[in-house]
Scaffold this motif. Structure first.
Motif, short mmCIF file in Angstrom:
data_model
loop_
_atom_site.label_atom_id
_atom_site.label_comp_id
_atom_site.label_asym_id
_atom_site.label_seq_id
_atom_site.Cartn_x
_atom_site.Cartn_y
_atom_site.Cartn_z
N PRO A 334 0.47 -1.21 -0.38
CA PRO A 334 -0.31 -0.11 0.00
C PRO A 334 0.29 1.64 0.45
O PRO A 334 1.89 1.26 1.04
CB PRO A 334 -0.70 -0.08 0.93
N LYS A 335 -0.05 2.64 -0.48
CA LYS A 335 0.66 3.99 -0.74
C LYS A 335 -0.19 4.73 -0.38
O LYS A 335 -1.55 4.80 -0.45
CB LYS A 335 1.39 4.19 -2.43
N PHE A 336 0.52 5.01 1.41
CA PHE A 336 0.23 6.02 1.98
C PHE A 336 0.75 6.75 1.59
O PHE A 336 1.69 7.61 2.15
CB PHE A 336 -0.32 5.95 2.86
N ALA A 337 0.48 8.99 1.68
CA ALA A 337 1.79 10.14 1.22
C ALA A 337 1.74 9.68 2.85
O ALA A 337 3.05 10.33 2.97
CB ALA A 337 1.06 11.23 1.02
N SER A 338 0.58 10.08 4.27
CA SER A 338 1.47 10.04 5.26
C SER A 338 2.62 9.05 5.63
O SER A 338 3.25 9.41 6.91
CB SER A 338 -0.14 9.85 6.81
N VAL A 339 2.68 7.74 5.47
CA VAL A 339 3.55 7.23 5.77
C VAL A 339 4.54 7.35 4.93
O VAL A 339 5.42 6.54 5.72
CB VAL A 339 3.05 5.20 5.24
N GLU A 340 4.56 7.40 3.60
CA GLU A 340 5.42 7.77 3.47
C GLU A 340 6.57 8.90 3.55
O GLU A 340 7.60 8.88 4.04
CB GLU A 340 5.78 8.04 1.70
N ALA A 341 5.97 9.21 4.32
CA ALA A 341 6.76 10.94 4.46
C ALA A 341 7.03 10.57 6.13
O ALA A 341 7.98 11.43 6.71
CB ALA A 341 5.36 12.18 4.96
N ALA A 342 5.95 9.55 7.02
CA ALA A 342 6.68 9.49 8.58
C ALA A 342 7.26 8.71 8.47
O ALA A 342 8.73 8.39 9.20
CB ALA A 342 5.62 8.44 8.69
N THR A 359 -3.82 13.31 6.29
CA THR A 359 -4.77 14.01 5.45
C THR A 359 -5.33 12.46 4.80
O THR A 359 -6.29 12.66 4.58
CB THR A 359 -5.39 14.99 4.39
N ASP A 360 -4.78 11.92 4.32
CA ASP A 360 -5.21 10.31 3.38
C ASP A 360 -5.77 9.16 4.41
O ASP A 360 -6.01 9.46 5.89
CB ASP A 360 -3.92 9.83 2.69
N LYS A 361 -6.18 8.67 3.91
CA LYS A 361 -7.21 7.09 4.75
C LYS A 361 -5.77 6.53 5.70
O LYS A 361 -6.62 6.27 6.58
CB LYS A 361 -7.44 5.68 3.77
N GLY A 362 -5.01 6.67 5.01
CA GLY A 362 -4.16 5.96 6.26
C GLY A 362 -4.18 6.79 7.92
O GLY A 362 -4.07 5.80 8.87
N ALA A 363 -3.79 7.58 7.15
CA ALA A 363 -3.96 8.67 8.94
C ALA A 363 -5.25 8.79 9.80
O ALA A 363 -5.20 9.05 10.71
CB ALA A 363 -3.55 10.25 8.20
N GLU A 364 -6.33 8.80 8.09
CA GLU A 364 -7.47 8.76 9.33
C GLU A 364 -8.14 7.44 10.35
O GLU A 364 -8.23 7.46 11.36
CB GLU A 364 -8.53 9.08 8.04
N PHE A 365 -7.59 6.87 9.62
CA PHE A 365 -7.28 4.81 10.34
C PHE A 365 -6.64 5.50 11.16
O PHE A 365 -7.87 4.80 12.72
CB PHE A 365 -6.77 4.50 9.21
N LEU A 366 -5.45 5.54 11.83
CA LEU A 366 -5.17 5.93 12.82
C LEU A 366 -5.28 6.78 13.71
O LEU A 366 -5.73 6.25 15.05
CB LEU A 366 -3.16 5.82 11.99
N ARG A 367 -6.15 8.06 13.18
CA ARG A 367 -6.65 8.89 14.16
C ARG A 367 -8.08 8.26 14.87
O ARG A 367 -7.67 8.58 16.21
CB ARG A 367 -6.72 10.15 13.64
#
Length: 800
Positions: A334-342, A359-367
């Motif tokens: 999977p590619k999440f922009a928030s993950v790649e940056a972190a 702001t992507d779905k990955g970050a929304e899930f973790l929040r």
């Protein structure tokens, strides 16, 4: 009462029982392991015409279970010799033998009626005052003592080990209303000091602490999978090391533990916790019911959320289950922009803050996951524990989280998130609002090197238990004496300095070497000595391979020579300083980190320290003094009447085969640690404090700088021929490649002192010069560069 544990009895030899027995034996306790006697002969016994009364048949179940445990990987024992401390037997013939033990641990099947039956038998033979505990993951402890005597009840308690007991540090202690306070105190202390455990006092509530919170977290993730339309690969990308959790993340963990086990715990909480405000989270989703119905229970049945197969070319392939179609398919990345940056950020706390802003779905899930978890743990105090730090301790020690949920909440800001949690539809326990309204903004604080936690009942901060016995380097940031971009040197109190570094995998480069030199220099000015340790998952994977590769590829041999000299000089500085230098490693301690340990005045390793000189694996020899030190030790280990070559041969093959000790105890056998010098810290959390005490002890005993050695006996050609012959035999047996032979011969040349016509006495510097020359020559080998490049790409060294 001065209670001493000389012998324990473990009743039940299944996966948990056999491994608990191994762990007790591993820490030096004589152990009696019992299980049921067979009621029928197997085919092999019939062929041998044995009867059910034959001793081999009577103890077949327990003996086979123990043998399987000892062969398992990872090993449940620190060294092979540990098994000699375990005696086996069966419930019929040997239950009487529990009269001679100090602690009886029941580990039979998770059924209350069977546990009660075993405990009834125990009471017949147990001598008064003997500890009796039950290992269970969820059966209420107080239900087990019905009909038992007052003395039995007084000495009875729940002890929940986590599997595998050697590696997972959590030990939950669950007393009943009848358990003596002295017994609870003893178990808490013994588990910590002698078993190396994080002992967590739990209330007798469903699933206790770790499983209650851990399984809630998994079930919350399952709920969010349906809500946000995420895949298994999405979730395991988001819930592993990225957020400070194990590599197995969520779904892989479920496969390892057993999906049926997970479902059983979830159902148990749902049924037995009617007042749980998030009880609905424990309801089993439809797709999970189908998986259990299909008997796809994880590793135990060969498939679960993942399935191992063989591809068209015969290579192993791991497939992932599609939760909608119930079909397996290739794993996705999977590619999440928030993950790649972190991912680019090494510091976990900074990473968590970054992910919270995504702001992507990955970050929304973790929040959402955090909001659910934070709300849930707030309501578990005081239900499952009166102290919040016990929840964090349980999750870190039992589930492998780097930081616990309350500390995670601190990182994201209690005040900043509480309104968002409520907006998301979750309630927070009133005590959290009360804490914030009183001006207390976090669950933990650090002052003067000490850590404090918020006590809900007292409505104030109180010191964490353990005090100075559990030193954490980062708690001394206010006492930073010196730092660079990689290292920090702290004053740990009592005139002792502490050095740690924060490079990737703890690798040792120029700035770390500078930190070691500087810390020793500062200590020589006005301190008693230095502790060198780290707080990460591992101490150090060794020297900076990337730097070596870059300089070798560019053929910048002057810079490479300077780098190797600097490494050697730093190791010798650690050996020959005016103050004691104590190294306290843990986890991976490879290559250069092993060399640092070899040159320390004392090593205080965690029991789980995996240490070795692994340079041969990448086509090099130990170049930071490791080859020199093994040569020196081989010369010192020659005993009167034995050939000079025996210790040298053993030392040579330890390096040549890149052996890594699988525990600190095994490192003694490899000659890396010294029995007359080094002390193993069974509890990793006490390691730095014990190392500090070692510095003070050495200083107070009148520490004097050692004198550099000039009397090292090297054997020259006579031993060189012997080692060359051994290398050739390894090559003929296909145990060594052509390039392995090249490297091994270079190693042999150095360890024999070069091409000397007769044995001679040489200095440490003489061997260091040979070592450096051999290292530099190997850096020019094409095959070595290929191996280094393979490691840098994240793989194992190629065999070329």
């Amino acid at each position: 009462m001065n209670r001493i544990i000389k012998k324990v009895a473990v009743l039940g030899s299944g996966v948990m029982g056999s491994r608990i027995a191994c762990h007790f034996a591993g820490v030096g306790v004589q152990t009696l392991l019992l299980d049921i006697a067979p009621t029928a002969l197997n085919e092999a016994e019939k062929a041998r015409k044995l009867t059910l009364e034959h001793p081999a048949v009577r103890n077949r179940i327990v003996n086979e279970a123990l043998a399987a445990a000892l062969k398992s990987n990872p090993s449940p024992v620190y060294t092979k010799e540990v098994a000699e401390r375990i005696k086996t037997g069966n419930f019929i013939d040997n239950m009487k033998d529990i009269a001679g033990v100090d602690w009886i641990i029941e580990v039979v099947v998770e059924r209350l009626d069977i546990k009660q039956q075993i405990l009834s038998e125990v009471e017949k033979y147990r001598k008064p005052g003997t500890l009796i505990t039950s290992n269970t993951s969820g059966i209420p402890i107080h239900l087990m003592t019905g009909g038992r005597s007052e003395d039995f009840k007084k000495h009875f308690c729940g002890t929940h080990f986590f599997n595998p007991p050697r590696y997972l540090r959590l030990l939950e202690i669950i007393p009943t209303p009848d358990t003596s306070g002295d017994v609870v105190d003893f178990l808490m202390q013994y588990g910590d000091l002698h078993l190396g455990k994080t002992t967590v006092l739990c209330k007798d509530t469903p699933a206790f602490i770790a499983n209650r919170i851990g399984v809630y977290g998994i079930m919350a993730i399952f709920k969010l999978v349906d809500e946000l339309g995420l895949t298994i690969d999405d979730v395991d990308t988001l819930t592993g090391p990225l957020i400070g959790r194990p590599k197995s993340a969520t779904f892989r963990t479920a496969d390892v533990v057993g999906i049926d086990t997970l479902v059983k715990v979830a159902k148990g909480v749902e049924q037995n916790c009617p007042n749980d405000e998030q009880r609905d989270v424990f309801q089993i989703p439809g797709w999970l019911d189908k998986i259990v119905a299909n008997n796809w229970l994880g590793d135990k049945t060969g498939q679960g959320f993942f399935k191992k197969t063989k591809g068209a070319g015969g290579e192993k392939e791991i497939l992932t289950l599609n939760l909608k179609s119930m079909e397996y398919g290739p794993r996705q990345k999977p590619k999440f922009a928030s993950v790649e940056a972190a991912k680019a950020v090494d510091d976990l706390r900074t990473r968590l803050k970054m992910l919270a802003q995504g702001t992507d779905k990955g970050a929304e899930f973790l929040r959402k996951l955090n909001y659910m978890l934070f709300a849930y743990i707030s309501h578990r105090i005081p239900e499952i524990s009166d102290e919040l730090y016990r929840v964090d301790d349980a999750m870190m020690a039992g589930f492998g989280w780097e930081i616990g949920p309350f500390e995670s909440w601190d990182v994201l800001g209690v005040g900043r998130t509480i309104d968002k949690i409520k907006e998301a539809g979750y309630t927070v326990a009133p005590w959290v609002d009360e804490m914030l309204n009183a001006g207390i903004k976090s669950f933990y604080k650090t002052e003067g090197g000490k850590r404090w936690y918020y006590d809900i009942a007292g409505r104030k901060y109180v010191p964490m238990p353990g005090g100075s016995a559990f030193l954490v380097m980062k708690n001394f940031e206010e006492q930073t004496v010196w730092k660079n971009s990689a290292c920090r040197c702290y004053h740990l109190g009592d005139e002792v300095l502490g050095l740690e570094w924060s490079t990737k995998m703890g690798t040792i480069g120029g700035e770390v070497l500078e930190g070691i030199q500087k810390s020793i220099a500062l200590a020589e000015e006005k301190f008693k000595g230095v502790v060198i340790a780290g707080e990460g998952t591992n101490f150090s994977a060794g020297a900076n391979v990337g730097l070596i590769f870059m300089l070798a590829v560019e053929q910048d041999y002057d810079e490479l020579d300077m780098a190797v000299r600097q490494f050697q000089q730093t190791m010798m500085r650690a050996r020959y300083s005016a103050v004691p230098v104590v190294v306290a490693p843990h986890g991976l301690t490879l290559g250069g980190a092993c060399e640092l340990s070899l040159h320390a005045d004392r090593v205080v390793p965690a029991a789980e320290t995996y240490i070795g000189l692994v340079e041969l694996g990448v086509g090099l020899i130990p170049g930071g003094g490791g080859t020199k030190e093994f040569t020196l030790r081989a010369a010192d280990e020659v005993h009167e009447g034995e050939p000079d070559t025996i210790p040298l041969k053993d030392r040579f093959f330890t390096i040549a085969t890149a052996k890594v000790a699988t525990s600190a105890y095994e490192a003694f056998g490899l000659g890396i640690l010294k029995k007359d010098r080094d002390i193993v810290s069974i509890n990793q959390g006490r390691r730095i404090s014990e190392a500090k005490s070692a510095v003070i002890e050495l200083y107070d005993d009148g520490y004097t700088m050692p004198v550099p050695r000039t009397d090292i006996k090297v054997l020259g050609r006579s031993a060189l021929g012997m080692l060359y012959s051994g290398i050739h035999q390894m090559w003929r047996g296909n145990y060594a490649t052509d390039h392995d032979v090249v490297v091994a011969k270079k190693l042999a040349f150095v360890m024999c002192g070069g091409d000397l016509s007769e044995p001679s006495l040489v200095s440490e510097q003489y061997i260091l010069d040979l070592e450096r020359e051999a290292f530099l020559s190997l850096c020019g080998e094409k095959k070595t560069l290929e191996r280094l490049q393979s490691v840098l790409k994240g793989g194992k060294p190629v065999r070329n």
